[in-house]
Design an enzyme around this catalytic site. Structure first.
Site, PDB file in Angstrom:
ATOM      1  N   HIS A   1       0.887  -1.145  -0.173  1.00 39.62           N
ATOM      2  CA  HIS A   1       0.108  -0.176  -0.011  1.00 39.62           C
ATOM      3  C   HIS A   1       0.851   1.320  -0.142  1.00 39.62           C
ATOM      4  O   HIS A   1       1.648   1.542   0.876  1.00 39.62           O
ATOM      5  CB  HIS A   1      -0.976  -0.080   1.132  1.00 39.62           C
ATOM      6  CG  HIS A   1      -1.766   1.213   1.320  1.00 39.62           C
ATOM      7  ND1 HIS A   1      -2.955   1.458   0.708  1.00 39.62           N
ATOM      8  CD2 HIS A   1      -1.681   2.250   2.241  1.00 39.62           C
ATOM      9  CE1 HIS A   1      -3.478   2.627   1.197  1.00 39.62           C
ATOM     10  NE2 HIS A   1      -2.522   3.260   2.110  1.00 39.62           N
TER      11      HIS A   1
ATOM     12  N   HIS B   1     -11.976   4.928  -0.979  1.00 40.38           N
ATOM     13  CA  HIS B   1     -11.207   5.546  -0.112  1.00 40.38           C
ATOM     14  C   HIS B   1     -11.453   5.135   1.383  1.00 40.38           C
ATOM     15  O   HIS B   1     -10.470   4.411   2.081  1.00 40.38           O
ATOM     16  CB  HIS B   1     -10.964   6.924  -0.221  1.00 40.38           C
ATOM     17  CG  HIS B   1     -10.147   7.645   0.759  1.00 40.38           C
ATOM     18  ND1 HIS B   1     -10.591   8.316   1.995  1.00 40.38           N
ATOM     19  CD2 HIS B   1      -8.982   7.727   0.954  1.00 40.38           C
ATOM     20  CE1 HIS B   1      -9.788   8.780   2.464  1.00 40.38           C
ATOM     21  NE2 HIS B   1      -8.563   8.319   2.148  1.00 40.38           N
TER      22      HIS B   1
ATOM     23  N   GLU C   1      -8.938   3.994  10.861  1.00 41.84           N
ATOM     24  CA  GLU C   1      -7.626   4.647  10.969  1.00 41.84           C
ATOM     25  C   GLU C   1      -7.372   5.328  12.205  1.00 41.84           C
ATOM     26  O   GLU C   1      -6.372   5.486  13.048  1.00 41.84           O
ATOM     27  CB  GLU C   1      -7.270   5.644   9.745  1.00 41.84           C
ATOM     28  CG  GLU C   1      -5.988   5.998   9.862  1.00 41.84           C
ATOM     29  CD  GLU C   1      -5.489   6.919   8.515  1.00 41.84           C
ATOM     30  OE1 GLU C   1      -6.354   7.141   7.664  1.00 41.84           O
ATOM     31  OE2 GLU C   1      -4.390   7.193   8.217  1.00 41.84           O
TER      32      GLU C   1
HETATM   33  O1  MCF Z   1      -3.194   6.379   4.304  1.00 36.14           O
HETATM   34  C1  MCF Z   1      -3.022   7.595   4.272  1.00 36.14           C
HETATM   35  C2  MCF Z   1      -3.924   8.112   5.404  1.00 36.14           C
HETATM   36  N1  MCF Z   1      -5.393   7.648   5.296  1.00 36.14           N
HETATM   37  C3  MCF Z   1      -6.119   8.360   4.156  1.00 36.14           C
HETATM   38  N2  MCF Z   1      -5.471   8.538   3.118  1.00 36.14           N
HETATM   39  C4  MCF Z   1      -4.182   8.605   2.736  1.00 36.14           C
HETATM   40  C5  MCF Z   1      -3.179   8.217   3.187  1.00 36.14           C
HETATM   41  N3  MCF Z   1      -2.169   8.874   2.497  1.00 36.14           N
HETATM   42  C6  MCF Z   1      -2.728   9.442   1.536  1.00 36.14           C
HETATM   43  N4  MCF Z   1      -3.922   9.595   1.443  1.00 36.14           N
HETATM   44  C7  MCF Z   1      -4.729  10.003   0.394  1.00 36.14           C
HETATM   45  C8  MCF Z   1      -6.063   9.234   0.052  1.00 36.14           C
HETATM   46  O2  MCF Z   1      -5.887   8.223  -1.094  1.00 36.14           O
HETATM   47  O3  MCF Z   1      -5.028  11.253   0.914  1.00 36.14           O
HETATM   48  C9  MCF Z   1      -6.533  11.523   0.125  1.00 36.14           C
HETATM   49  C10 MCF Z   1      -6.772  10.383  -0.446  1.00 36.14           C
HETATM   50  O4  MCF Z   1      -6.883  10.522  -1.919  1.00 36.14           O
HETATM   51  C11 MCF Z   1      -7.141  11.539   1.594  1.00 36.14           C
HETATM   52  S1  MCF Z   1      -8.786  12.455   1.440  1.00 36.14           S
HETATM   53  C12 MCF Z   1      -8.636  14.293   1.165  1.00 36.14           C
HETATM   54 FE    FE Z   2      -2.966   5.138   2.621  1.00 31.62          FE
END
Ligand code: MCF
Ligand code: FE
Length: 401
Positions: free
Chosen positions: A58, A176, A206
């Site tokens: 990931h 997401h 999370e």
């Molecule tokens: O895994 C980490 C933390 N949790 C969620 N999203 C993301 C992470 N790193 C990047 N993201 C991206 C996600 O795919 O950030 C955006 C999404 O496109 C968050 S939502 C504005």
């Molecule tokens: Fe992530």
């Protein structure tokens, strides 16, 4: 055909066999593992280790230009900073930035990675990646008024990525999270995954804020949604969310705040978990309970997440951090488990035919040397994690990269 001989061969097979002074014969696939196979072999040197190449299940490479822009230390303020800086970070990440990210993974012995893409802009860089890629097109958005537009955009990206599908570039899709995707979009995307037999990834539980929001519609996420989207109701219950992924190959990312019932459900539908301990630490959300994950016999991998929430994409560093963070688990057994998490378990999560040295598996291998002889072979997994940052050789489908 190549034949390599190493002082230690970690097979990662069912019995976790570690062979001393053994040889591995392969072309594109592993042909045989033996002692003294006929024919000349290449000896990898004193204190050499040969093992399956690592798999980073990931990542978010589109955020690789981030060094100091995003707010670490608090999940919601990190999320705010992602919304503010996202476009700028994407613009900053061009060819050199992707190459650097992939180079770091390559040097640390990674042969394959699971990539979450929200923009599709990364496709032109990643299609030339020397590493195997599983490209998860992300769908995100809760506003029903623009759901159709979001869906069409997702379909277009999926379609573009399918055009370059090949032996080393596979397609998946990502929902997401339960807090950020409208259930109508979830259903549509999951149906596509079922039709096309695509692996899925979804961030799940999370943060404490996510737990509170989905359970009670309260807490920091309420303020967040009011501020950004004027949408102040959770749209799905966590258990219902997991249930939707029945009969797919899904990996839930994080799961730090998943409860007993949810772990039970994840196990029931035979889904996987990806554990990102450094990301979780830097966003200050806590630590996944690995013991519970193991008690439910859930297949788990360890992954770095993106440079959006990490300082490195090196998986040896990630599992070393995990070894030191999980203070409740016995380091000797945890070390064994962590090496499996970044090889065989990650292969299952991404649907790849690698992750162990067994006949018929893809010849995705790494070799490196330890600083000295390991007197007690039982200590080998821990010594590997403590002493390895980079590898000497990386083979993908039998070819040295
Ligand atoms: O895994 C980490 C933390 N949790 C969620 N999203 C993301 C992470 N790193 C990047 N993201 C991206 C996600 O795919 O950030 C955006 C999404 O496109 C968050 S939502 C504005
Ligand atoms: Fe992530």
């Amino acid at each position: 055909m190549i034949k390599l001989k190493a002082d230690y061969v970690l097979t990662m097979n069912k019995n976790y066999e570690i062979l001393e002074n053994a040889e591995v014969l392969f072309d594109k696939k592993i042909i045989d593992i033996e002692y003294n196979l006929p024919g000349e072999s290449i000896y990898l040197g004193k204190n050499s280790v040969l093992m399956p190449a690592l798999i980073n299940a990931h990542t978010h490479l589109e955020f690789s230009s981030n060094k100091t822009s995003l707010n670490f230390g608090d999940f919601i303020s990190w999320l705010d900073s992602v919304i503010i800086n996202r476009e700028e970070l994407f613009i900053k990440c061009k060819n050199r930035c992707f190459k650097k990210a992939i180079d770091e993974m390559k040097k640390s012995g990674i042969c394959a990675f699971g990539e979450i893409s929200s923009s599709g802009e990364d496709l032109k860089y990643l299609k030339h990646s020397p590493l195997k890629t599983v490209y998860f097109n992300e769908i995100i958005g809760t506003n029903p008024a623009v759901a159709d537009m979001l869906y069409q955009d997702f379909l277009a990206r999926l379609n573009e990525s399918e055009k370059i599908k090949n032996e080393k570039f596979k397609i998946g899709l990502s929902i997401h999270s339960p807090y950020s995707v409208h259930p109508i979009l979830m259903d549509k995307a999951i149906n596509i995954a079922k039709e096309k037999n695509l692996p899925i990834q979804a961030h799940f539980m999370e943060s404490k804020a996510e737990r509170k929001w989905l359970d009670k519609g309260e807490g920091e996420f309420k303020l967040f949604f009011e501020k950004h989207f004027k949408n102040a109701k959770p749209l799905i219950k966590p258990l219902e969310f997991i249930e939707k992924f029945k009969n797919t190959n899904t990996t839930f990312i994080h799961c730090v705040y998943a409860n007993e019932e949810e772990f039970q459900k994840i196990s029931e539908i035979d889904a996987n978990i990806a554990h990102c301990p450094v990301s979780n630490r830097l966003l200050n959300v806590g630590l996944l309970n690995l013991e519970t994950v193991k008690n439910h016999s859930i297949n788990y991998s360890v992954a770095t997440d993106g440079l959006s929430s990490n300082y490195s994409l090196n998986l040896f560093k990630e599992i070393r951090a995990a070894l030191l963070m999980h203070v409740d688990l016995h380091p000797k057994y945890l070390a064994k488990d962590l090496l499996k998490a970044v090889t065989l378990n990650a292969a299952k999560s991404l649907g790849l035919n690698n992750g162990s040295i067994e006949k018929g598996k893809d010849a995705d291998l790494i070799s490196f040397k330890l600083p000295d002889k390991v007197k007690n072979p039982e200590n080998l997994p821990m010594q590997i994690i403590l002493h390895t940052n980079e590898v000497e050789k990386l083979f993908i489908n039998g070819e040295e990269i």
